[in-house]
Design an enzyme around this catalytic site. Structure first.
Site, mmCIF file in Angstrom:
data_model
loop_
_atom_site.group_PDB
_atom_site.id
_atom_site.type_symbol
_atom_site.label_atom_id
_atom_site.label_comp_id
_atom_site.label_asym_id
_atom_site.label_seq_id
_atom_site.Cartn_x
_atom_site.Cartn_y
_atom_site.Cartn_z
ATOM 1 N N LYS A 35 0.788 -1.235 0.000
ATOM 2 C CA LYS A 35 0.000 0.000 0.000
ATOM 3 C C LYS A 35 0.818 1.283 0.000
ATOM 4 C CE LYS A 35 -1.460 -0.266 4.875
ATOM 5 N NZ LYS A 35 -2.593 -0.154 5.767
ATOM 6 N N ALA A 46 12.468 -4.726 11.936
ATOM 7 C CA ALA A 46 12.904 -5.781 12.866
ATOM 8 C C ALA A 46 14.351 -5.541 13.254
ATOM 9 C CB ALA A 46 12.726 -7.151 12.221
ATOM 10 N N GLY A 48 16.127 -7.248 16.536
ATOM 11 C CA GLY A 48 16.840 -8.308 17.265
ATOM 12 C C GLY A 48 17.338 -9.410 16.362
ATOM 13 N N GLU A 115 17.600 -13.363 23.748
ATOM 14 C CA GLU A 115 16.487 -12.456 24.066
ATOM 15 C C GLU A 115 15.601 -13.117 25.120
ATOM 16 O OE1 GLU A 115 14.604 -11.322 20.376
ATOM 17 O OE2 GLU A 115 16.431 -10.375 19.647
ATOM 18 N N HIS A 243 5.817 -4.563 23.507
ATOM 19 C CA HIS A 243 7.264 -4.698 23.691
ATOM 20 C C HIS A 243 7.643 -3.871 24.912
ATOM 21 C CE1 HIS A 243 11.537 -4.784 23.059
ATOM 22 N NE2 HIS A 243 11.384 -5.613 22.047
ATOM 23 N N ARG A 291 8.358 -11.565 27.472
ATOM 24 C CA ARG A 291 7.918 -10.182 27.299
ATOM 25 C C ARG A 291 6.700 -9.762 28.097
ATOM 26 N NH1 ARG A 291 8.766 -9.232 20.985
ATOM 27 N NH2 ARG A 291 11.003 -9.319 21.291
ATOM 28 N N HIS A 352 3.197 -3.984 19.969
ATOM 29 C CA HIS A 352 4.298 -4.440 19.108
ATOM 30 C C HIS A 352 3.878 -5.525 18.130
ATOM 31 C CE1 HIS A 352 8.467 -5.300 18.119
ATOM 32 N NE2 HIS A 352 8.353 -6.559 18.516
ATOM 33 N N ARG A 387 4.023 -14.537 22.137
ATOM 34 C CA ARG A 387 5.079 -14.945 21.197
ATOM 35 C C ARG A 387 6.456 -14.864 21.835
ATOM 36 N NH1 ARG A 387 8.443 -11.900 17.397
ATOM 37 N NH2 ARG A 387 7.510 -10.043 18.336
HETATM 38 P P1 FAD Z 1 4.879 -6.766 7.109
HETATM 39 O O1 FAD Z 1 6.343 -6.890 7.038
HETATM 40 O O2 FAD Z 1 4.349 -5.777 8.073
HETATM 41 O O3 FAD Z 1 4.324 -6.405 5.663
HETATM 42 C C1 FAD Z 1 2.968 -6.073 5.498
HETATM 43 C C2 FAD Z 1 2.742 -5.684 4.064
HETATM 44 O O4 FAD Z 1 1.347 -5.677 3.784
HETATM 45 C C3 FAD Z 1 3.246 -4.311 3.686
HETATM 46 O O5 FAD Z 1 3.874 -4.387 2.424
HETATM 47 C C4 FAD Z 1 1.977 -3.481 3.550
HETATM 48 O O6 FAD Z 1 2.053 -2.412 2.628
HETATM 49 C C5 FAD Z 1 1.027 -4.532 3.040
HETATM 50 N N1 FAD Z 1 -0.382 -4.186 3.251
HETATM 51 C C6 FAD Z 1 -1.059 -4.134 4.417
HETATM 52 N N2 FAD Z 1 -2.333 -3.767 4.196
HETATM 53 C C7 FAD Z 1 -2.457 -3.581 2.860
HETATM 54 C C8 FAD Z 1 -3.514 -3.168 2.019
HETATM 55 N N3 FAD Z 1 -4.733 -2.853 2.480
HETATM 56 N N4 FAD Z 1 -3.268 -3.059 0.698
HETATM 57 C C9 FAD Z 1 -2.052 -3.353 0.176
HETATM 58 N N5 FAD Z 1 -1.015 -3.742 0.929
HETATM 59 C C10 FAD Z 1 -1.217 -3.847 2.258
HETATM 60 N N6 FAD Z 1 10.178 -10.233 14.674
HETATM 61 C C11 FAD Z 1 11.224 -11.080 14.798
HETATM 62 O O7 FAD Z 1 11.070 -12.288 14.584
HETATM 63 N N7 FAD Z 1 12.452 -10.599 15.141
HETATM 64 C C12 FAD Z 1 12.695 -9.286 15.385
HETATM 65 O O8 FAD Z 1 13.810 -8.897 15.663
HETATM 66 C C13 FAD Z 1 11.607 -8.384 15.283
HETATM 67 N N8 FAD Z 1 11.769 -7.063 15.546
HETATM 68 C C14 FAD Z 1 10.729 -6.208 15.328
HETATM 69 C C15 FAD Z 1 10.936 -4.833 15.519
HETATM 70 C C16 FAD Z 1 9.921 -3.946 15.232
HETATM 71 C C17 FAD Z 1 10.149 -2.470 15.433
HETATM 72 C C18 FAD Z 1 8.674 -4.418 14.768
HETATM 73 C C19 FAD Z 1 7.571 -3.468 14.443
HETATM 74 C C20 FAD Z 1 8.452 -5.780 14.622
HETATM 75 C C21 FAD Z 1 9.475 -6.680 14.910
HETATM 76 N N9 FAD Z 1 9.285 -8.049 14.747
HETATM 77 C C22 FAD Z 1 10.349 -8.905 14.890
HETATM 78 C C23 FAD Z 1 8.034 -8.570 14.209
HETATM 79 C C24 FAD Z 1 8.213 -8.818 12.712
HETATM 80 O O9 FAD Z 1 9.026 -7.828 12.162
HETATM 81 C C25 FAD Z 1 6.871 -8.830 11.987
HETATM 82 O O10 FAD Z 1 5.966 -9.649 12.648
HETATM 83 C C26 FAD Z 1 7.054 -9.353 10.566
HETATM 84 O O11 FAD Z 1 8.067 -8.631 9.920
HETATM 85 C C27 FAD Z 1 5.746 -9.242 9.803
HETATM 86 O O12 FAD Z 1 6.003 -9.562 8.462
HETATM 87 P P2 FAD Z 1 4.786 -9.645 7.441
HETATM 88 O O13 FAD Z 1 5.382 -10.007 6.133
HETATM 89 O O14 FAD Z 1 3.741 -10.497 8.002
HETATM 90 O O15 FAD Z 1 4.185 -8.164 7.415
HETATM 91 C C1 SIN Z 2 13.436 -7.010 19.464
HETATM 92 O O1 SIN Z 2 14.412 -6.884 18.749
HETATM 93 O O2 SIN Z 2 13.417 -6.802 20.674
HETATM 94 C C2 SIN Z 2 12.167 -7.448 18.813
HETATM 95 C C3 SIN Z 2 12.223 -8.891 18.599
HETATM 96 C C4 SIN Z 2 10.862 -9.423 18.270
HETATM 97 O O3 SIN Z 2 9.872 -8.712 18.281
HETATM 98 O O4 SIN Z 2 10.788 -10.625 18.015
#
Ligand code: FAD
Ligand code: SIN
Length: 532
Positions: A35, A46, A48, A115, A243, A291, A352, A387
């Site tokens: 989007k 992400a 960690g 972690e 978080h 967490r 988070h 999680r």
């Molecule tokens: P996303 O990566 O969020 O992608 C979602 C996609 O869907 C985007 O491209 C968006 O544009 C699209 N989309 C959504 N709605 C629409 C729509 N209506 N129309 C068109 N497109 C749409 N997890 C770990 O395992 N390790 C970590 O270290 C970690 N650190 C994190 C740190 C942060 C700050 C955050 C926020 C999360 C972290 N997480 C971590 C969690 C992890 O990053 C996410 O759960 C994971 O990346 C989600 O991936 P995804 O592909 O499901 O969604």
């Molecule tokens: C973090 O790096 O603390 C986030 C890791 C996660 O959400 O899994």
């Protein structure tokens, strides 16, 4: 437009799936929709890393499985946990083969971080920007596939089912089918339909329903809301993970900067306003407890001391190593006047991760035919009530792979549905006042943060429900008469998702994992999912 495979989302879940089907079927078409910009995803932020049993001398599948089950507080599906932990290592190796770089020791071994909730060091990382490295790797690989079309700035409005062909579809309709989606093309500002044989929903999380979140603006729960509207199954929405350590910056709302848990894994200590290392009063694992426990402890300390944050103390840590592992965090802190070698970092919990979502089976199949879900929008059974850190990137890769295996068999016999009507925009007019949307959004975030946060009770949930009813009614009326925009659709989706969180929280008559209700202070033996 027609495409064989339609992928909604360009985070780790969507890109991994698209890459695999594209390589398997060079003659079929794959379309990825996102989007905003292609890399603007939760994945990109992400920090960690990704959990995996890479050091087989010290670690084992059993230990990772056990840690995941303990964090999940009795609600994980053990068979799914075993699948993810055991298959995850192969998926990590594929990612490395595609070009992802993870940090290594001088002797060439992977540096494995630790972690909360992990009994061993098992987190592969790329400094403190692991997600950015994954997005880079996957987007580069995607660009090399001539049969993939990635369309950014394309907002998916709804998935198309028999409902759009004029049939009555309810939750009890046995074979609801997905034929594609309606989109708002932000380049042309036109609503179009895209038909697909198979649709993969990888639309990410919903942190934006809260006032303070680590999630970027795209995380508005659109995928879950669309499936709920289409009468698909949703589960465990009450389990919102906060978080413990988002950087506290006065006045900053929307997306908060994360201070990765890996900082505590390397020795960072949480302290309250009096300088006390308080975690030892809450759990024997102290700062590295799961967490939910750490976030609740911080919440409690903040309430006792009447403050908006606690501190993360890194002053005693080896500053050279800190700089090597966490350059991005160090730079961010410095940019707001915090020198981590001299100053403690103010931190507070922030929404988070959504543990629940669209219910899927072990092949990523949703309750709607030809519709798969993977990543944060899915509920696979891995996380249960909480999680384990760094398990979500792993889960996304494992289930995108399994969805790929299932869908390559399924697509062979599928045909396009050609009778889909155009989007009906009759009777709608251009929006007159954005305030009708922005004010409702503020109210939504406020009520979710104040009534449906880390600590809940029945009265707060009841109040949240009543206020959501009003927001829902007003927004539906606005939606019926207004030309659609991403802002209006996101608000509508967020209200739906917030309703699902509150409803599931009300249904759970106990405290478990991330859902802590002071009217039911102890975990009971209910042990079942809340399915909506
Ligand atoms: P996303 O990566 O969020 O992608 C979602 C996609 O869907 C985007 O491209 C968006 O544009 C699209 N989309 C959504 N709605 C629409 C729509 N209506 N129309 C068109 N497109 C749409 N997890 C770990 O395992 N390790 C970590 O270290 C970690 N650190 C994190 C740190 C942060 C700050 C955050 C926020 C999360 C972290 N997480 C971590 C969690 C992890 O990053 C996410 O759960 C994971 O990346 C989600 O991936 P995804 O592909 O499901 O969604
Ligand atoms: C973090 O790096 O603390 C986030 C890791 C996660 O959400 O899994």
């Amino acid at each position: 437009m027609q495409t064989d495979f339609l992928v909604i989302g360009s985070g780790i879940a969507g890109l991994t799936y698209a890459l695999k089907v594209a390589q398997e079927f060079p003659d079929l078409s794959i379309t990825i929709l996102t989007k905003t910009q292609s890399d603007e995803t939760n994945t990109k932020y992400a920090q960690g890393g990704i959990a995996g049993v890479m050091d087989v001398e010290q670690d084992s599948f059993n230990k990772h499985i056990e840690d995941t089950l303990i964090a999940g507080d009795g609600l994980c599906n053990k068979a799914i946990v075993e699948i993810v932990v055991k298959e995850g290592v192969n998926r990590i190796e594929e990612l490395i083969a595609w070009g992802a770089q993870f940090d290594k020791d001088p002797d060439g071994d992977y540096q494995l971080g630790k972690e909360g909730g992990h009994s061993e060091s098992r987190i592969l990382h790329h400094k403190d920007v692991t997600g950015k490295e994954m997005e880079r790797t996957l987007l580069e690989a995607i660009r090399k596939c001539s049969n993939i079309k990635l369309i950014s700035h394309c907002f998916v409005l709804d998935i198309i089912t028999q409902h759009h062909l004029g049939y009555l579809v309810t939750k009890s309709t046995p074979d609801i089918e997905c034929y594609g989606v309606y989109i708002l093309n932000l380049a042309s500002n036109k609503i179009e339909k895209i038909t697909a044989k198979i649709t993969m929903l990888a639309a990410g999380g919903n942190g934006q329903i809260y006032r303070t979140t680590t999630n970027p603006a795209i995380a508005t729960g659109d995928g879950v809301a669309m499936v709920y509207r289409a009468k698909g199954r949703i589960e465990n929405m009450e389990f919102i993970q906060f978080h413990p350590t988002a950087l506290f910056e006065a006045g900053v709302r929307g997306q908060s900067f994360l201070i990765t848990e890996a900082v505590r894994g390397d020795g960072g200590i949480l302290r309250n306003q009096n300088g006390e290392a308080f975690m030892e009063r809450y759990d024997h694992r102290k700062d590295l407890a799961p967490r939910d426990i750490v976030a609740r402890a911080i919440d409690n300390e903040m309430k006792i001391n009447g403050t908006e944050y606690v501190y993360l103390d890194c002053r005693h840590m080896d500053q050279h190593k800190f700089h090597e592992h966490f350059p991005n965090i160090q730079a961010k802190c410095m940019s707001i006047g915090i020198d981590v070698s001299r100053d403690m970092i103010p931190v507070s919990p922030a929404a988070h991760y959504s543990c629940g979502g669209i219910k899927t089976d072990e092949w990523g199949r949703t309750s709607i035919k030809h519709l798969y879900a993977s990543g944060e929008c899915a509920s696979t059974g891995l996380h249960g009530a909480n999680r384990l850190a760094s398990n979500s990137l792993l889960e996304a890769m494992v289930f995108s792979h399994r969805s790929f295996l299932s869908s390559i068999a399924e697509i062979v016999n599928l045909k396009f549905q050609n009778d889909i009507p155009d989007w009906n925009a009759a009777g709608t007019t251009a929006p007159q006042e954005m305030i009708l949307i922005t004010q409702s959004l503020k109210e939504l975030k406020l009520l979710m943060s104040d009534y449906v946060g880390i600590v809940r009770n029945n009265e707060r949930l009841h109040r949240a429900n009543k206020r959501l009813d009003l927001l829902h009614e007003e927004t539906e009326t606005l939606y019926q008469r207004t030309v659609v925009s991403p802002q209006l659709c996101e608000l509508r989706n967020m209200i739906t998702v917030a309703y699902l969180v509150v409803k599931s929280a009300e249904l759970r008559k106990e405290s478990r994992g991330l859902h802590f209700n002071t009217d039911y202070p102890k975990a009971s033996d209910i042990l079942q999912s809340t399915i909506l």
